[in-house]
Design a protein around this motif. Sequence first.
Motif, short mmCIF file in Angstrom:
data_model
loop_
_atom_site.label_atom_id
_atom_site.label_comp_id
_atom_site.label_asym_id
_atom_site.label_seq_id
_atom_site.Cartn_x
_atom_site.Cartn_y
_atom_site.Cartn_z
N THR A 160 0.83 -1.21 0.00
CA THR A 160 0.00 0.00 0.00
C THR A 160 0.87 1.25 0.00
O THR A 160 0.57 2.24 -0.68
N THR A 161 1.95 1.17 0.77
CA THR A 161 2.91 2.28 0.81
C THR A 161 4.25 1.76 1.28
O THR A 161 4.35 0.65 1.82
N VAL A 162 5.29 2.56 1.08
CA VAL A 162 6.64 2.25 1.58
C VAL A 162 7.08 3.43 2.43
O VAL A 162 7.07 4.59 1.97
N ILE A 163 7.45 3.14 3.67
CA ILE A 163 7.92 4.17 4.58
C ILE A 163 9.44 4.09 4.62
O ILE A 163 10.02 3.02 4.86
N ARG A 186 11.71 -0.17 -6.70
CA ARG A 186 10.67 -1.06 -7.24
C ARG A 186 9.28 -0.50 -6.93
O ARG A 186 8.37 -0.60 -7.75
N ALA A 187 9.12 0.06 -5.76
CA ALA A 187 7.83 0.66 -5.41
C ALA A 187 7.48 1.80 -6.35
O ALA A 187 6.35 1.92 -6.83
N ARG A 188 8.43 2.67 -6.63
CA ARG A 188 8.17 3.80 -7.53
C ARG A 188 7.83 3.31 -8.94
O ARG A 188 6.98 3.92 -9.61
N ARG A 189 8.50 2.24 -9.40
CA ARG A 189 8.18 1.73 -10.74
C ARG A 189 6.74 1.23 -10.83
O ARG A 189 6.14 1.26 -11.91
N HIS A 190 6.17 0.81 -9.72
CA HIS A 190 4.80 0.30 -9.72
C HIS A 190 3.81 1.32 -9.18
O HIS A 190 2.66 0.97 -8.87
N GLY A 191 4.26 2.56 -9.04
CA GLY A 191 3.35 3.63 -8.64
C GLY A 191 2.93 3.59 -7.19
O GLY A 191 1.85 4.10 -6.84
N ILE A 192 3.72 3.01 -6.34
CA ILE A 192 3.41 2.92 -4.92
C ILE A 192 4.06 4.09 -4.20
O ILE A 192 5.27 4.33 -4.38
N PRO A 193 3.30 4.84 -3.40
CA PRO A 193 3.87 6.01 -2.72
C PRO A 193 4.98 5.64 -1.75
O PRO A 193 4.87 4.66 -1.00
N VAL A 238 0.09 7.96 8.12
CA VAL A 238 0.70 7.76 6.80
C VAL A 238 -0.31 7.17 5.83
O VAL A 238 -0.43 7.60 4.67
N LEU A 239 -1.09 6.18 6.30
CA LEU A 239 -2.07 5.54 5.42
C LEU A 239 -3.16 6.52 5.00
O LEU A 239 -3.61 6.53 3.84
N ASN A 240 -3.60 7.36 5.95
CA ASN A 240 -4.60 8.37 5.60
C ASN A 240 -4.06 9.30 4.52
O ASN A 240 -4.79 9.70 3.59
N TYR A 241 -2.79 9.65 4.66
CA TYR A 241 -2.17 10.53 3.66
C TYR A 241 -2.11 9.83 2.30
O TYR A 241 -2.39 10.44 1.26
N VAL A 242 -1.78 8.55 2.30
CA VAL A 242 -1.70 7.80 1.04
C VAL A 242 -3.08 7.69 0.41
O VAL A 242 -3.25 7.89 -0.82
N PHE A 243 -4.11 7.36 1.21
CA PHE A 243 -5.46 7.23 0.67
C PHE A 243 -5.96 8.58 0.13
O PHE A 243 -6.67 8.64 -0.87
N MET A 244 -5.54 9.68 0.80
CA MET A 244 -5.92 11.01 0.34
C MET A 244 -5.27 11.29 -1.03
O MET A 244 -5.90 11.84 -1.93
N LEU A 245 -3.99 10.89 -1.18
CA LEU A 245 -3.31 11.07 -2.46
C LEU A 245 -4.01 10.30 -3.56
O LEU A 245 -4.21 10.80 -4.67
N ARG A 246 -4.41 9.08 -3.26
CA ARG A 246 -5.11 8.26 -4.25
C ARG A 246 -6.46 8.86 -4.62
O ARG A 246 -6.86 8.86 -5.79
#
Length: 355
Positions: A264-267, A304-311, A343-351
């Motif tokens: 879902t995300t990478v910290i 690898r995360a960036r290549r697959h569009g993962i924040p 962090v997850l709320n921020y990621v879901f907001m970005l999506r």
Amino acid sequence: MADGHDNENTFLPSQRRRDDARAQGQFAYSPELNSSLLLFAGAFGLWWGGLTLAQGLSHDFRSHVLAARVEMSVDEAQSLFVELFGRGLQLAGALMGGLFAVSLASNLGQAGVHINTESLGPKWERLNPAENWQRLLSMEGLTRGGISLAKIVLIGSVVWWVLSGREDQIVSLGEQQLATIVATVWGLGAELLVSTSAVLLVVGASDYGIQWFRNEKKLMMSREDAKREHKDDEGDPRLVAKRKQRAREIAMQTRMLEEVPKATTVISNPTHFAIALRFEAGRMNAPVVIAKGRDQFALLIMARARRHGIPVIQRKPLAQALYKTVGVGQEIPQALFLAVSEVLNYVFMLRGARA
């Protein structure tokens, strides 16, 4: 006592020890077996083919003489001699070829294809009288002496056995025709030769068995020898353990990289640590760490995360805490719920914004 027992040669030789010994010219080899095989092959060849050839040559000679004129010319006599001599050479050639094949097979069977350059050099210790006396009085010298004595006794026994009861036949040879004398003498000689060579062949085989047993005894290994060879073959146990550990780490890193696209995300730290989290609302009670790494492997996870569009979100204290306290495949602890949820709320907001 334990150390003394460990130093005893009680372990069978390994293939490496056998190969090293063979490379140095140490293997079971019996000259007695070679010579007895050659003698038996030669005796059998003469017994089987010699009389047949003699009869054939005699028949050809009589045929040519009877077919020729009363007075045979020089050319005809020379032609007859060449023909008979050629047939004799054929037998000699076949016999020599057979003996060569037997000798080659015997040497290859015992020693294989082996060239020992060390044995070609001079060995000056053989000129030392003391060394020679020690060699004669050694177990090997006594064994050779026993074999020589056994050969004399066996040959005498075979001669007695073959000639026993044939005294009248031998005495009456003076009254027989030449052809009968030749056939009788040839038969007795061939029987003596074949019987004697057969007995010597048994002696040669026994000598090879003794040499094989002695060579196996010399090649036996102590416990320390076996440990040392195993260590040389496998390497230092500590280095082996490190290599295995490194191989497990590489396999685990490969599996983690395959899981990164599901995150879902990478910290991140941002460069020293990277933790990939996966969370599915309604299906999971808490986020789960599916991959984590530090230094170079952390960079691989983020790339690898960036290549697959993962924040990839930079949270240094949180990244350090997750890396040190949560293992791969584990849910995050309750103490980190608040920080991770932010962090997850921020990621879901970005999506949501992208959508």
